[in-house]
Design an enzyme around this catalytic site. Structure first.
Site, PDB file in Angstrom:
ATOM      1  CD  GLN A 194      -0.056   7.771  -0.020  1.00 22.73           C
ATOM      2  OE1 GLN A 194       0.476   8.737   0.659  1.00 22.73           O
ATOM      3  NE2 GLN A 194      -1.062   8.035  -0.698  1.00 22.73           N
ATOM      4  CB  THR A 195      -3.618   4.477   2.519  1.00 21.62           C
ATOM      5  OG1 THR A 195      -4.727   4.052   1.926  1.00 21.62           O
ATOM      6  CG2 THR A 195      -3.924   5.027   3.851  1.00 21.62           C
ATOM      7  NE  ARG A 196      -4.456   6.903  -4.917  1.00 22.32           N
ATOM      8  CZ  ARG A 196      -4.943   6.365  -5.804  1.00 22.32           C
ATOM      9  NH1 ARG A 196      -6.568   6.298  -5.890  1.00 22.32           N
ATOM     10  NH2 ARG A 196      -4.527   5.681  -6.699  1.00 22.32           N
ATOM     11  CG  HIS A 200     -11.070  -2.676   2.637  1.00 25.16           C
ATOM     12  ND1 HIS A 200     -12.165  -2.527   3.264  1.00 25.16           N
ATOM     13  CD2 HIS A 200     -11.216  -2.066   1.603  1.00 25.16           C
ATOM     14  CE1 HIS A 200     -12.887  -1.591   2.839  1.00 25.16           C
ATOM     15  NE2 HIS A 200     -12.349  -1.245   1.556  1.00 25.16           N
ATOM     16  CG  HIS A 203      -4.046  -2.051   1.722  1.00 18.91           C
ATOM     17  ND1 HIS A 203      -4.991  -1.968   0.609  1.00 18.91           N
ATOM     18  CD2 HIS A 203      -2.996  -2.318   0.709  1.00 18.91           C
ATOM     19  CE1 HIS A 203      -4.709  -1.826  -0.470  1.00 18.91           C
ATOM     20  NE2 HIS A 203      -3.553  -2.005  -0.702  1.00 18.91           N
ATOM     21  N   GLY A 288       2.915  -1.023  -2.603  1.00 21.80           N
ATOM     22  CA  GLY A 288       2.226  -2.297  -3.209  1.00 21.80           C
ATOM     23  C   GLY A 288       2.255  -2.379  -4.541  1.00 21.80           C
ATOM     24  NE  ARG A 289      -0.521  -6.908  -7.924  1.00 20.88           N
ATOM     25  CZ  ARG A 289      -0.952  -7.959  -8.850  1.00 20.88           C
ATOM     26  NH1 ARG A 289      -0.200  -9.021  -8.868  1.00 20.88           N
ATOM     27  NH2 ARG A 289      -2.058  -8.038  -9.381  1.00 20.88           N
ATOM     28  CG  ASP A 290      -1.707  -1.703  -9.712  1.00 18.77           C
ATOM     29  OD1 ASP A 290      -0.930  -1.719 -10.978  1.00 18.77           O
ATOM     30  OD2 ASP A 290      -2.328  -2.606  -9.636  1.00 18.77           O
ATOM     31  CB  ALA A 292       1.044   6.693  -6.787  1.00 19.85           C
TER      32      ALA A 292
END
Ligand SMILES: [Zn+2]
Length: 389
Positions: A194-196, A200, A203, A288-290, A292
């Site tokens: 998932q990404t918004r 880079h 990721h 990942g960290r943080d 959402a």
């Protein structure tokens, strides 16, 4: 072959999309019904419900489900569910229980019918504190809850028209379609990312570490509404395309957009993201960290730890927890604090603020931070967004 894929959450993939005669009859039947106009977020939720992304939900949640989700992160039947998917309206729009209701897209077109089983008025601040961990109206997710109307409508939905076309429809696949595609490719283990944000090197590394252990990678960028300041979805899509073309094996990666809106609910949204990806047919989910998060509302690892609050059998999809990663000059490779013994002075790390400043100044971030093809697209987008420069 689809029986070899992971089960949808709750066991059945929901499909509330009418076809053929049922569609025509429903479209005709709504003409006389009262209607409400959906927000962009409601429309995104409707799409996720109707296509099975939010299985087992078959509509906007009613009062019982709202209470058990808020209090206990579960549906009334005990199934894990972290965030109430709600339809909120003003008092003037409140229908009777049992009424049929026409749902209009923001463009005014009637797209669905809802049978209203519940009309209720929960404490929105209490909901915000439980789901978002705060009732601070400066939080974008909380703000959306507080600004939408005080009357909540619950009940099943039936979509009888094609939802308004988005700019990424050629990369939009229902869970039924992704499951077909994964089966066709012979994938039985699939990791979802998932990404918004643009991807880079950091990721890219996470996705490739995960890809080393499974059959396929599903890159599933969120393209529903995001907050001001996030990079627009069309720019991000251009970045994903060039990155996949140049740096990923095409037969092991599949790109499809996630139509949901961002809620910035941090840990609880991480669970929603995982459930959605299980419904798409994925077996693993990168956290990942943080994840959402927004601002300082959540601890760095909250979105990884919240999965420990669920029993081992509650979600079939497995989470893969990752640390921040970076390029290490001494290691001569991408790494994280889990795999590199060197200090911050050897790591190529740039804050988001620093990267934005570099791009705005027409300065390329180092290739150890961002692929030049990706940086170029971001730089061009930044320039186009600020024509006075
Ligand atoms: Zn190192």
């Amino acid at each position: 072959m689809t029986e070899t894929l992971i089960q949808p959450h709750g066991g059945t993939l929901v499909d509330c999309t009418l076809t053929g005669e049922a569609r025509a009859a429903a479209a005709e039947g709504v003409a006389t019904l009262p209607s409400v106009t959906l927000s962009e977020r409601n429309l995104a939720d409707l799409e996720c419900i109707a296509t099975g992304v939010y299985s087992p939900l078959d509509g906007f949640v009613g009062a019982d489900a709202h209470r058990t989700i808020v209090d206990d992160m579960r549906l009334p039947n005990g199934l894990a569910w972290p965030i109430p998917i709600t339809l909120q309206v003003g008092e003037a729009d409140a229908p009777e229980v049992g009424a049929g209701l026409a749902l209009r897209a923001p463009d005014g077109r009637v797209v669905a019918r809802m049978t209203v089983t519940d009309v209720f008025r929960p404490d929105r601040r209490a909901e915000a504190r439980a789901v978002y961990g705060t009732d601070d109206p400066a939080h974008p997710g909380v703000q959306a809850v507080l600004e939408a109307g005080p009357v909540y409508l619950g009940g099943p939905v039936e979509v009888f028209t094609d939802l308004p076309a988005g700019p990424f429809d050629d990369h939009k696949f229902t869970p039924a379609r992704t499951r077909e595609e994964f089966a066709r490719r012979g994938w039985t283990s699939v990791v979802a990312f998932q990404t918004r944000n643009p991807i880079h090197r950091a990721h890219e590394y996470l996705t490739k570490v995960a890809l080393e252990t499974v059959d396929g990678l599903f890159i599933n960028p969120l393209v529903g509404t995001t907050k001001a300041g996030d990079i627009p979805a069309d720019v991000r899509m251009a970045c994903y395309h060039v990155l996949l073309e140049e740096y990923y094996p095409p037969d092991r990666v599949f790109l499809g957009v996630y139509p949901a809106a961002m809620r910035y609910a941090g840990p609880r949204e991480a669970i929603l993201h995982a459930i959605s990806r299980q419904n798409y047919g994925c077996t693993h989910f990168i956290v990942g960290r943080d994840h959402a998060g927004v601002g300082d509302y959540y601890g760095t690892y909250d979105a990884q730890r919240i999965f420990d609050d669920l029993g081992p059998e509650e979600l079939a999809i497995e989470t893969l927890n990752f640390e921040h990663s970076f390029y290490c000059r001494k290691c001569g490779s991408m790494a994280s604090t889990k795999s590199c013994p060197h200090g911050a002075e050897d790591h190529v790390f740039l804050s988001g603020t620093k990267v934005r400043a570099m791009l705005a100044a027409g300065e390329m971030p180092p290739a150890e931070f961002s692929r030049p093809e990706v940086a170029r697209i971001l730089m061009d987008a930044q320039r186009d967004a600020e024509p006075t420069r």
